[in-house]
Design a protein around this motif. Structure first.
Motif, PDB file in Angstrom:
ATOM      1  N   LYS A 155       0.802  -1.220   0.000  1.00 17.77           N
ATOM      2  CA  LYS A 155       0.000   0.000   0.000  1.00 17.77           C
ATOM      3  C   LYS A 155       0.838   1.275   0.000  1.00 17.77           C
ATOM      4  CE  LYS A 155      -3.377  -1.817   3.134  1.00 17.77           C
ATOM      5  NZ  LYS A 155      -2.679  -3.075   3.278  1.00 17.77           N
ATOM      6  N   THR A 156       2.140   1.124   0.244  1.00 15.96           N
ATOM      7  CA  THR A 156       3.009   2.300   0.124  1.00 15.96           C
ATOM      8  C   THR A 156       4.284   1.914  -0.617  1.00 15.96           C
ATOM      9  OG1 THR A 156       4.128   1.874   2.235  1.00 15.96           O
ATOM     10  CG2 THR A 156       2.196   3.319   2.311  1.00 15.96           C
ATOM     11  N   GLN A 157       4.854   2.909  -1.278  1.00 16.63           N
ATOM     12  CA  GLN A 157       6.151   2.749  -1.947  1.00 16.63           C
ATOM     13  C   GLN A 157       6.933   4.017  -1.666  1.00 16.63           C
ATOM     14  OE1 GLN A 157       7.338   0.127  -3.498  1.00 16.63           O
ATOM     15  NE2 GLN A 157       5.798  -0.888  -4.768  1.00 16.63           N
ATOM     16  N   SER A 158       8.236   3.905  -1.554  1.00 22.26           N
ATOM     17  CA  SER A 158       8.997   5.130  -1.317  1.00 22.26           C
ATOM     18  C   SER A 158      10.116   5.360  -2.313  1.00 22.26           C
ATOM     19  CB  SER A 158       9.557   5.142   0.113  1.00 22.26           C
ATOM     20  OG  SER A 158      10.352   3.990   0.301  1.00 22.26           O
ATOM     21  N   ASN A 159      10.508   4.350  -3.056  1.00 23.94           N
ATOM     22  CA  ASN A 159      11.642   4.559  -3.967  1.00 23.94           C
ATOM     23  C   ASN A 159      11.645   3.492  -5.065  1.00 23.94           C
ATOM     24  OD1 ASN A 159      13.305   2.181  -3.141  1.00 23.94           O
ATOM     25  ND2 ASN A 159      13.208   3.218  -1.158  1.00 23.94           N
ATOM     26  N   THR A 160      12.569   3.677  -6.012  1.00 28.52           N
ATOM     27  CA  THR A 160      12.645   2.762  -7.163  1.00 28.52           C
ATOM     28  C   THR A 160      13.795   1.754  -7.019  1.00 28.52           C
ATOM     29  OG1 THR A 160      14.092   4.286  -8.395  1.00 28.52           O
ATOM     30  CG2 THR A 160      11.717   4.534  -8.751  1.00 28.52           C
ATOM     31  N   LYS A 161      14.259   1.561  -5.795  1.00 31.24           N
ATOM     32  CA  LYS A 161      15.454   0.719  -5.598  1.00 31.24           C
ATOM     33  C   LYS A 161      15.343  -0.670  -6.224  1.00 31.24           C
ATOM     34  CE  LYS A 161      17.680   2.617  -1.490  1.00 31.24           C
ATOM     35  NZ  LYS A 161      17.557   2.636  -0.034  1.00 31.24           N
ATOM     36  N   MET A 162      14.204  -1.317  -6.027  1.00 27.62           N
ATOM     37  CA  MET A 162      14.072  -2.683  -6.566  1.00 27.62           C
ATOM     38  C   MET A 162      14.129  -2.680  -8.088  1.00 27.62           C
ATOM     39  SD  MET A 162      11.396  -4.738  -4.175  1.00 27.62           S
ATOM     40  CE  MET A 162      10.628  -3.274  -3.525  1.00 27.62           C
ATOM     41  N   LEU A 163      13.489  -1.682  -8.677  1.00 23.02           N
ATOM     42  CA  LEU A 163      13.524  -1.552 -10.136  1.00 23.02           C
ATOM     43  C   LEU A 163      14.949  -1.241 -10.603  1.00 23.02           C
ATOM     44  CD1 LEU A 163      12.095  -1.412 -12.862  1.00 23.02           C
ATOM     45  CD2 LEU A 163      11.395   0.928 -12.326  1.00 23.02           C
ATOM     46  N   ASP A 164      15.652  -0.403  -9.862  1.00 21.80           N
ATOM     47  CA  ASP A 164      17.034  -0.061 -10.231  1.00 21.80           C
ATOM     48  C   ASP A 164      17.927  -1.308 -10.254  1.00 21.80           C
ATOM     49  OD1 ASP A 164      16.117   2.534 -10.238  1.00 21.80           O
ATOM     50  OD2 ASP A 164      16.972   3.055  -8.287  1.00 21.80           O
ATOM     51  N   THR A 165      17.719  -2.185  -9.282  1.00 24.63           N
ATOM     52  CA  THR A 165      18.507  -3.428  -9.238  1.00 24.63           C
ATOM     53  C   THR A 165      18.237  -4.282 -10.470  1.00 24.63           C
ATOM     54  OG1 THR A 165      18.406  -3.380  -6.832  1.00 24.63           O
ATOM     55  CG2 THR A 165      18.950  -5.502  -7.836  1.00 24.63           C
ATOM     56  N   LEU A 166      16.969  -4.362 -10.866  1.00 25.56           N
ATOM     57  CA  LEU A 166      16.617  -5.124 -12.073  1.00 25.56           C
ATOM     58  C   LEU A 166      17.231  -4.471 -13.314  1.00 25.56           C
ATOM     59  CD1 LEU A 166      12.868  -5.797 -11.213  1.00 25.56           C
ATOM     60  CD2 LEU A 166      14.717  -7.462 -11.121  1.00 25.56           C
ATOM     61  N   LEU A 167      17.239  -3.139 -13.343  1.00 26.16           N
ATOM     62  CA  LEU A 167      17.824  -2.422 -14.483  1.00 26.16           C
ATOM     63  C   LEU A 167      19.334  -2.652 -14.569  1.00 26.16           C
ATOM     64  CD1 LEU A 167      15.741   0.849 -14.156  1.00 26.16           C
ATOM     65  CD2 LEU A 167      15.852  -0.564 -16.221  1.00 26.16           C
ATOM     66  N   ASP A 168      19.978  -2.765 -13.410  1.00 24.53           N
ATOM     67  CA  ASP A 168      21.418  -3.083 -13.421  1.00 24.53           C
ATOM     68  C   ASP A 168      21.653  -4.458 -14.054  1.00 24.53           C
ATOM     69  OD1 ASP A 168      21.963  -0.690 -12.187  1.00 24.53           O
ATOM     70  OD2 ASP A 168      22.211  -1.543 -10.175  1.00 24.53           O
ATOM     71  N   ALA A 169      20.769  -5.389 -13.737  1.00 27.65           N
ATOM     72  CA  ALA A 169      20.892  -6.730 -14.319  1.00 27.65           C
ATOM     73  C   ALA A 169      20.673  -6.675 -15.832  1.00 27.65           C
ATOM     74  CB  ALA A 169      19.883  -7.683 -13.669  1.00 27.65           C
ATOM     75  N   TYR A 170      19.729  -5.845 -16.258  1.00 27.98           N
ATOM     76  CA  TYR A 170      19.508  -5.669 -17.706  1.00 27.98           C
ATOM     77  C   TYR A 170      20.748  -5.058 -18.359  1.00 27.98           C
ATOM     78  CZ  TYR A 170      17.684  -3.923 -22.148  1.00 27.98           C
ATOM     79  OH  TYR A 170      17.501  -3.667 -23.484  1.00 27.98           O
ATOM     80  N   ALA A 171      21.331  -4.072 -17.693  1.00 29.31           N
ATOM     81  CA  ALA A 171      22.522  -3.405 -18.250  1.00 29.31           C
ATOM     82  C   ALA A 171      23.655  -4.404 -18.450  1.00 29.31           C
ATOM     83  CB  ALA A 171      22.958  -2.269 -17.328  1.00 29.31           C
ATOM     84  N   ALA A 172      23.789  -5.338 -17.527  1.00 32.06           N
ATOM     85  CA  ALA A 172      24.849  -6.339 -17.649  1.00 32.06           C
ATOM     86  C   ALA A 172      24.580  -7.292 -18.820  1.00 32.06           C
ATOM     87  CB  ALA A 172      24.976  -7.117 -16.338  1.00 32.06           C
ATOM     88  N   ALA A 173      23.314  -7.557 -19.090  1.00 30.98           N
ATOM     89  CA  ALA A 173      22.943  -8.503 -20.163  1.00 30.98           C
ATOM     90  C   ALA A 173      22.826  -7.830 -21.525  1.00 30.98           C
ATOM     91  CB  ALA A 173      21.611  -9.174 -19.807  1.00 30.98           C
ATOM     92  N   TYR A 174      22.677  -6.533 -21.526  1.00 36.02           N
ATOM     93  CA  TYR A 174      22.391  -5.785 -22.764  1.00 36.02           C
ATOM     94  C   TYR A 174      23.405  -6.021 -23.893  1.00 36.02           C
ATOM     95  CZ  TYR A 174      21.959  -1.572 -25.714  1.00 36.02           C
ATOM     96  OH  TYR A 174      21.858  -0.701 -26.768  1.00 36.02           O
ATOM     97  N   PRO A 175      24.718  -6.035 -23.602  1.00 31.57           N
ATOM     98  CA  PRO A 175      25.670  -6.265 -24.712  1.00 31.57           C
ATOM     99  C   PRO A 175      25.423  -7.605 -25.416  1.00 31.57           C
ATOM    100  CG  PRO A 175      26.813  -5.454 -22.759  1.00 31.57           C
ATOM    101  CD  PRO A 175      25.409  -5.776 -22.337  1.00 31.57           C
ATOM    102  N   ASN A 176      25.002  -8.610 -24.672  1.00 28.77           N
ATOM    103  CA  ASN A 176      24.678  -9.893 -25.307  1.00 28.77           C
ATOM    104  C   ASN A 176      23.347  -9.836 -26.045  1.00 28.77           C
ATOM    105  OD1 ASN A 176      26.995 -11.154 -24.374  1.00 28.77           O
ATOM    106  ND2 ASN A 176      26.021 -11.895 -22.495  1.00 28.77           N
ATOM    107  N   LEU A 177      22.345  -9.304 -25.381  1.00 30.58           N
ATOM    108  CA  LEU A 177      21.004  -9.283 -25.987  1.00 30.58           C
ATOM    109  C   LEU A 177      21.023  -8.645 -27.366  1.00 30.58           C
ATOM    110  CD1 LEU A 177      18.855  -8.326 -22.864  1.00 30.58           C
ATOM    111  CD2 LEU A 177      18.705 -10.484 -24.155  1.00 30.58           C
ATOM    112  N   LYS A 178      21.749  -7.551 -27.485  1.00 30.89           N
ATOM    113  CA  LYS A 178      21.661  -6.812 -28.753  1.00 30.89           C
ATOM    114  C   LYS A 178      22.392  -7.500 -29.899  1.00 30.89           C
ATOM    115  CE  LYS A 178      25.326  -3.441 -27.935  1.00 30.89           C
ATOM    116  NZ  LYS A 178      25.672  -2.024 -27.870  1.00 30.89           N
ATOM    117  N   VAL A 179      23.165  -8.547 -29.578  1.00 30.73           N
ATOM    118  CA  VAL A 179      23.758  -9.366 -30.639  1.00 30.73           C
ATOM    119  C   VAL A 179      22.659 -10.170 -31.344  1.00 30.73           C
ATOM    120  CG1 VAL A 179      25.232 -11.409 -31.042  1.00 30.73           C
ATOM    121  CG2 VAL A 179      26.014  -9.552 -29.512  1.00 30.73           C
TER     122      VAL A 179
END
Ligand SMILES: [Ca+2]
Ligand SMILES: [Ca+2]
Length: 440
Positions: free
Chosen positions: A64-88
């Motif tokens: 019922k409450t949220q205060s920040n995007t930390k969890m999403l940021d962690t997922l985005l970091d994981a995407y950033a690490a995978a991105y060089p492979n994905l775009k191949v």
């Protein structure tokens, strides 16, 4: 790699016609059921298929409450690490920086209690800015939790624009609500009865076994994104049907909600009384009944069976997870391209025929970028067809099939699905649909 280039040429050709990628904003109650993290991983590895315009952290009855995007940021970091492979493996993956730029906070409080004067959030502002963009495509806004960030955007536009301005804004929106997780959906549906509003309740039952071999070996074991795909606690990926509904795999036109696709099938006539999860009425007894009647599009009676009839979505995810861990194109499988009667787009096709006609369907020209062998399966999709009888398809596992239009099908339509799949590992699918309108 030569055949890979031809796939890209096909994609470019599609883009010259109508822009094929759906525009999408996901709002998520990250931190409630961990399955939002699961769905976000699937969304990220599929990101090249969408124009993702917003990722919004929001609330719902389970958070019922949220205060920040930390969890999403962690997922985005994981995407950033995978991105060089994905775009191949495919064109069109958004850069991590772009995704970060559209990742924002929505409403920080629960339901309609957090909608109104002074309640604008970066998320509600982003929804408005996106809908205002000069783009002919509709804007799909998905509720993986509550709908109150979307409600705030609509509330703001109603407060600050003319009736005409409001009408224009609403006409761009396609709202897809998973299960109903606050009172804002009923408020939207009641006050803005013309808005396109799907509430999906048939979102469980299509998933692979909970915490089973597939989940462990094909997803979680795979690199940075696998590492942030949590174990299932209650259900697996209950929110994925939202974006799976608009995934451009050739199966359906998401605007035609009665067609059915990976996100389910929906009755094109709105119904009253499609209630949220029972938790919403536990929070406030008349949370939704006070808006009665309100009308939404809901699932057809097949529920999740409308999703489960397709193979392909598990393997699609698994192959994309493979992409995320290898920089070598040849080390993973890629989707075939299904051609229907010479048409190389992924659009649903229509044709007319008369009773007694023999209609030829032809998948010649279908290709696979890996040079895999392609198999074909033609089938009659009964539920969305207005024709109720049976349809026999000659050579239903060949590249060319034919159908004799049945005697009693005058004035009806017949949906034929072409499933193509390769013999790569895992098998990947591409679909097409022909709607045959039978002359009266
Ligand atoms: Ca959720
Ligand atoms: Ca392939």
């Amino acid at each position: 790699m030569a055949s890979c280039i031809s796939t890209q040429a096909v994609q470019a050709q599609e883009l010259k016609g109508i822009s094929y990628k759906p525009r999408i904003i996901n709002t998520t109650d990250l931190g409630a059921d961990p399955d939002d993290k699961q769905s976000m991983v699937r969304q990220f590895v599929s990101a090249n298929a969408f124009d993702i315009e917003g990722l919004i952290v929001a609330t719902g009855c389970w958070r019922k409450t949220q205060s920040n995007t930390k969890m999403l940021d962690t997922l985005l970091d994981a995407y950033a690490a995978a991105y060089p492979n994905l775009k191949v493996h495919a064109k069109g993956y958004p850069s991590p920086d772009y995704l970060r730029s559209i990742s924002v906070m929505g409403q920080t409080g629960y339901g309609m209690g957090d909608v109104g004067t002074g309640k604008d959030s970066p998320g509600s502002d982003l929804i408005i800015a996106s809908a205002d963009r000069d783009d002919p495509r509709p804007l799909w806004v998905m509720g993986w939790g509550g709908m109150n960030t979307i409600a705030q955007a609509i509330w703001k536009v109603r407060e600050t624009r003319s009736d005409e301005g409001l009408k224009k804004f609403l006409s761009k929106l396609r709202l897809f609500d998973i299960l109903g997780q606050d009172d804002a959906g009923a408020w939207i549906a009641k006050n803005f009865p013309d808005v396109f509003y799907i509430r999906a309740t048939g979102v469980y039952g299509w998933q692979p076994p909970k915490n089973g071999d597939y989940q462990r070996n094909d997803i979680q074991s795979h690199g940075s994104l696998g590492a942030v795909y949590p174990d299932t606690q209650w259900a697996t990926e209950g929110d994925s049907p939202a974006f799976m509904h608009v995934y451009p795999n050739g199966l359906n036109n998401p605007e035609q909600i009665g067609q059915g696709g990976w996100g389910g099938r929906f009755d094109p006539i709105k119904k009253a009384g499609i209630r949220s999860m029972s938790e919403v009425a536990k929070i406030e007894k008349d949370a939704e009944t006070k808006y009665d009647p309100y009308y939404m599009y809901g699932n057809t009676e097949e529920g999740a069976e409308a999703i489960k009839r397709y193979k392909g979505y598990d393997n699609d995810f698994a192959a994309r997870m493979d992409w995320s861990i290898t920089s070598k194109y040849d080390d993973a499988n890629h989707h075939p391209v299904a051609v229907l009667n010479g048409d190389r787009t992924r659009k649903v096709l229509h044709m007319t025929a008369s009773v007694g006609d023999k209609v030829e369907l032809n998948a010649e020209g279908s290709t696979d970028p890996d040079g895999n062998t392609i198999s074909y399966k033609w089938s009659f999709y009964d539920e969305p067809s207005s024709y109720d009888g049976s349809v026999s398809i000659l050579n239903d596992t060949s590249i060319k099939a034919s159908i004799e239009i049945p005697e009693n099908s005058k004035g009806k339509n017949i949906h034929i699905i072409l499933e193509t799949y390769d013999n790569g590992s895992p098998n990947l699918y591409a679909y097409r649909r022909m709607i045959i309108n039978v002359n009266p």
